[in-house]
Scaffold this active site. Structure first.
Site, PDB file in Angstrom:
ATOM      1  N   GLU A  30       0.997  -1.060  -0.112  1.00 48.78           N
ATOM      2  CA  GLU A  30       0.144  -0.035  -0.054  1.00 48.78           C
ATOM      3  C   GLU A  30       0.757   1.195  -0.137  1.00 48.78           C
ATOM      4  O   GLU A  30       1.816   1.378   0.859  1.00 48.78           O
ATOM      5  CB  GLU A  30      -0.846   0.005   1.231  1.00 48.78           C
ATOM      6  CG  GLU A  30      -1.877   1.060   1.275  1.00 48.78           C
ATOM      7  CD  GLU A  30      -2.819   0.915   2.554  1.00 48.78           C
ATOM      8  OE1 GLU A  30      -2.764  -0.063   3.252  1.00 48.78           O
ATOM      9  OE2 GLU A  30      -3.601   1.909   2.583  1.00 48.78           O
TER      10      GLU A  30
ATOM     11  N   ARG B  49       4.409 -12.687   9.952  1.00 47.19           N
ATOM     12  CA  ARG B  49       5.322 -11.560   9.565  1.00 47.19           C
ATOM     13  C   ARG B  49       6.251 -11.457  10.419  1.00 47.19           C
ATOM     14  O   ARG B  49       6.740 -12.265  11.538  1.00 47.19           O
ATOM     15  CB  ARG B  49       4.401 -10.393   9.827  1.00 47.19           C
ATOM     16  CG  ARG B  49       3.811 -10.034  11.014  1.00 47.19           C
ATOM     17  CD  ARG B  49       3.254  -8.655  11.290  1.00 47.19           C
ATOM     18  NE  ARG B  49       2.301  -8.269  10.232  1.00 47.19           N
ATOM     19  CZ  ARG B  49       2.472  -7.158   9.570  1.00 47.19           C
ATOM     20  NH1 ARG B  49       3.299  -6.325   9.788  1.00 47.19           N
ATOM     21  NH2 ARG B  49       1.522  -6.995   8.792  1.00 47.19           N
TER      22      ARG B  49
ATOM     23  N   LYS C 175       4.100   0.651   9.975  1.00 46.56           N
ATOM     24  CA  LYS C 175       4.248   1.817   8.876  1.00 46.56           C
ATOM     25  C   LYS C 175       3.611   2.898   9.656  1.00 46.56           C
ATOM     26  O   LYS C 175       4.307   4.149   9.619  1.00 46.56           O
ATOM     27  CB  LYS C 175       3.434   1.700   7.819  1.00 46.56           C
ATOM     28  CG  LYS C 175       4.212   0.748   6.610  1.00 46.56           C
ATOM     29  CD  LYS C 175       3.686   1.063   5.353  1.00 46.56           C
ATOM     30  CE  LYS C 175       2.685  -0.034   4.880  1.00 46.56           C
ATOM     31  NZ  LYS C 175       2.298   0.013   3.423  1.00 46.56           N
TER      32      LYS C 175
HETATM   33  P1  ATP Z   1      -0.181  -1.445   7.262  1.00 45.16           P
HETATM   34  O1  ATP Z   1       0.269  -1.710   8.557  1.00 45.16           O
HETATM   35  O2  ATP Z   1      -0.174  -0.080   6.648  1.00 45.16           O
HETATM   36  O3  ATP Z   1      -1.254  -2.374   6.898  1.00 45.16           O
HETATM   37  P2  ATP Z   1       1.792  -3.347   6.100  1.00 45.16           P
HETATM   38  O4  ATP Z   1       2.861  -3.562   6.941  1.00 45.16           O
HETATM   39  O5  ATP Z   1       0.582  -4.465   5.956  1.00 45.16           O
HETATM   40  O6  ATP Z   1       0.800  -2.079   6.228  1.00 45.16           O
HETATM   41  P3  ATP Z   1       1.612  -3.140   3.082  1.00 45.16           P
HETATM   42  O7  ATP Z   1       2.205  -2.193   2.239  1.00 45.16           O
HETATM   43  O8  ATP Z   1      -0.043  -3.333   2.996  1.00 45.16           O
HETATM   44  O9  ATP Z   1       1.905  -3.059   4.579  1.00 45.16           O
HETATM   45  O10 ATP Z   1       2.537  -4.569   2.834  1.00 45.16           O
HETATM   46  C1  ATP Z   1       2.800  -5.119   1.696  1.00 45.16           C
HETATM   47  C2  ATP Z   1       3.191  -6.655   1.845  1.00 45.16           C
HETATM   48  O11 ATP Z   1       4.156  -6.794   2.732  1.00 45.16           O
HETATM   49  C3  ATP Z   1       1.717  -7.214   2.252  1.00 45.16           C
HETATM   50  O12 ATP Z   1       1.481  -8.461   1.523  1.00 45.16           O
HETATM   51  C4  ATP Z   1       2.229  -7.537   3.688  1.00 45.16           C
HETATM   52  O13 ATP Z   1       1.605  -8.734   4.225  1.00 45.16           O
HETATM   53  C5  ATP Z   1       3.805  -7.795   3.685  1.00 45.16           C
HETATM   54  N1  ATP Z   1       4.336  -7.154   4.964  1.00 45.16           N
HETATM   55  C6  ATP Z   1       4.235  -6.029   5.744  1.00 45.16           C
HETATM   56  N2  ATP Z   1       4.773  -6.056   6.907  1.00 45.16           N
HETATM   57  C7  ATP Z   1       5.485  -7.389   6.961  1.00 45.16           C
HETATM   58  C8  ATP Z   1       6.279  -8.020   7.989  1.00 45.16           C
HETATM   59  N3  ATP Z   1       6.507  -7.447   9.029  1.00 45.16           N
HETATM   60  N4  ATP Z   1       7.010  -9.118   7.735  1.00 45.16           N
HETATM   61  C9  ATP Z   1       6.515  -9.783   6.392  1.00 45.16           C
HETATM   62  N5  ATP Z   1       5.520  -9.061   5.325  1.00 45.16           N
HETATM   63  C10 ATP Z   1       5.016  -8.072   5.790  1.00 45.16           C
HETATM   64 MG    MG Z   2      -1.420  -4.059   4.816  1.00 42.03          MG
END
Ligand code: ATP
Ligand code: MG
Length: 554
Positions: free
Chosen positions: A33, A258, A268
């Site tokens: 995102e 994650r 984020k």
């Molecule tokens: P938000 O907290 O704003 O929802 P997010 O951390 O989920 O954001 P995105 O931009 O939606 O961030 O993430 C893009 C991809 O990265 C998604 O598929 C998410 O699952 C993955 N992702 C985000 N944070 C992690 C993490 N800490 N470990 C592994 N994958 C992650």
């Molecule tokens: Mg997300």
């Protein structure tokens, strides 16, 4: 590729290839995102998605998940693309935006309405929440749930046409109000929101919810394995319900744990707060877990990929020690970073038995781990600087470095003896008067006498002055959120700036991004703040036991 056993997602993919579920295709996507910069957690997801595609001869798309029109910024889009490329991955011509499918997703919504699987609801957001029930009590039906399809269709079209105020109506799926999974209790599919979108402008005043967009985008791109983090596990039945109800191509969602790291914030939203509130110097502050921060700190894509490989992929959430990440960069830089001598807190040494003006060169290996890296010439003269902490006037028992009357080895050359200590008016040590043993030029004494310490040094006349920034973890607690407020756990010593460091001349003119090892100190990377003649270095990571090995060899 490093030999290792398959992780569970690879096992799932191989099983699908065996049964022919997706005609042996593997097509993944990385769906950020664009509301912040990528961090080390995203790197795990990137390596997983692009890595699986590469391993099985498949493809991986980059798709910006921009269903939410607020808070979007081209700055984020650009930084995300740059970071994915930097990590070493390529989406080819498959760059997509969820927003490009808004027209198709709208058609899907009309389709669900026509088949009696969705209805326009006039409850407010609060009322919807009240009606939804809890884990122990079932949901209550909306008074609009049984509204005839033609009426919903008409209202939905008028929602799109902008006839109703924001928040006054929603489109909801008609699924199961008694479901133990709250996501299935008539979730909202569309809301009215008059917010301009960074790509579609004011074309739309209704926007699909993430859940109603994500799987359909996956389907449209013919993704096979939609890999996401565990918090979406409870959304999977909904993901499946949409593609089944619409009768469209069905990808499968697979969830993994994650990445969490000790001493590291991974949200984020909180990273944005750190930047916005000036608690760090920006998204690329070398203390940030963002990819741009790690890059500025001196991390390499190879080290980050090796780290992601090492931590593996699991179905259970856990927290990795930040030391595992540090080890990955240490191992990588040990192989490739040239060694130099750098004195961070200088103490002047005058070698009284070396005549003024005489300069001799020592030849030192650039990298003992890599003979191809060659050697360099390091000037030695009467006026030197050594590290302040390599001298003690009254040394404790196990201190093997310099002290009055004691002898140490200068890295790469002579034995040096401290003959006299000079102090300033305040009584602080300001200079050492020393002498070398000319017979020890190669670092060994012909009479076989040993010294226990070897210290680094620079020749004063040729040394270059630099600023060095030493980092520690940004937080004092393994869990930055401990106690409920990460601000209270900020580490006041996370940045120490040393302005008057003296470095060996071989680093003169080094460009930003260049990484070296300052012997005995660690790995350091030239910061973009550097100016002509005024280098700034970031400490990437400290050394651990590499120095012990050098001492053994000598
Ligand atoms: P938000 O907290 O704003 O929802 P997010 O951390 O989920 O954001 P995105 O931009 O939606 O961030 O993430 C893009 C991809 O990265 C998604 O598929 C998410 O699952 C993955 N992702 C985000 N944070 C992690 C993490 N800490 N470990 C592994 N994958 C992650
Ligand atoms: Mg997300």
């Amino acid at each position: 590729m490093e030999e290792r056993s398959l992780h569970f997602i690879e096992q799932e993919i191989e099983e699908d290839n065996r049964t022919g579920r997706y005609e042996k295709r593997v097509h993944t996507r990385f769906p950020p995102e664009p509301n912040g910069y990528l961090h080390i957690g995203h790197a795990k997801s990137i390596c997983l998605n692009f890595g699986a595609a590469a391993r099985y001869g498949g493809l991986c798309n980059l798709r910006f998940d921009d269903t939410n029109p607020t808070k979007k910024d081209v700055e984020y889009v650009e930084s995300i693309m740059a970071d994915v490329r930097w990590l070493g991955f390529d989406w080819g011509d498959r760059l997509f935006y969820a927003s490009q499918y808004f027209g198709q997703i709208y058609e899907y919504a009309e389709n669900l309405i026509r088949t009696g699987k969705a209805y326009v609801c006039e409850l407010s957001a609060d009322q919807i929440r009240e009606h939804r029930g809890t884990l122990t009590s079932p949901g209550k039906p909306s008074p609009w749930r049984e509204r005839p399809a033609p009426e919903s269709l008409d209202l939905f079209r008028r929602m799109r046409a902008g006839e109703f105020p924001d928040g006054s109506r929603t489109l909801r799926a008609k699924i199961d109000l008694a479901s133990g999974n709250i996501n299935l209790r008539d979730p909202v599919l569309y809301r009215i929101l008059r917010a301009p979108h960074h790509r579609t402008g004011t074309t739309w005043c209704i926007y699909p919810m993430y859940d109603f967009a994500h799987g359909q985008c996956d389907s449209l791109e013919r993704i096979t394995h939609s890999i996401c983090t565990l918090e979406f596990e409870d959304h999977r039945p909904l993901y499946d319900w949409f593609v089944q109800s619409l009768g469209i191509y069905a990808p499968r969602q697979i969830e993994f744990a994650r990445l969490n790291l000790t001493y590291t914030l991974m949200s984020k939203r909180k990273l944005l707060e750190l930047v916005r509130d000036g608690l760090v110097r920006g998204w690329d502050d070398p203390r940030m877990p963002t990819l741009c921060g790690l890059r500025r700190r001196g991390y390499t894509p190879e080290a980050i990929r090796a780290f992601c490989q090492r931590i593996g992929v699991a179905k259970m959430n856990s927290t990795i020690e930040v030391g595992v990440l540090e080890n990955a960069i240490r191992e990588d830089l040990n192989r490739r970073a040239p060694r130099v001598m750098g004195v961070l807190r200088p103490l002047r040494v005058v070698v009284e038995n070396v005549p003024e003006g005489r300069v001799e060169d020592f030849e030192l290996a650039n990298n003992p781990e890599d003979t191809a890296a060659g050697t360099r010439r390091v000037p030695f003269s009467r006026d030197l600087f050594i590290e302040r902490e390599d001298f003690m006037e009254e040394p404790p028992k196990k201190y093997f470095r310099l002290a009055p009357g004691r002898e140490v080895r200068l890295r790469g050359g002579y034995f040096l003896k401290c003959d006299r200590v000079v102090k300033d008016a305040q009584g602080a040590v300001s200079e050492l008067r020393c002498s070398i043993d000319p017979a020890t030029r190669g670092g060994q004494a012909p009479d076989g006498r040993k010294v226990k310490g070897t210290i680094h040094w620079v020749s004063a006349a040729q040394a270059i002055r630099a600023e060095v920034r030493i980092y520690e973890t940004l937080f004092t607690r393994p869990d930055p959120d401990e106690g409920g407020d990460y601000r209270r756990n900020l580490n006041p010593r996370s940045l120490e700036v040393l302005k008057d460091c003296l470095l060996e001349r071989s680093v003169a003119g080094a460009a930003p991004g260049k990484t070296v090892q300052f012997e005995r100190h660690g790995y350091f990377c030239v910061d973009p703040d550097s100016r002509e003649g005024a280098l700034v270095f970031n400490r990437t990571v400290s050394l651990r036991d590499t120095w012990a090995k050098i001492q053994e060899k000598e």
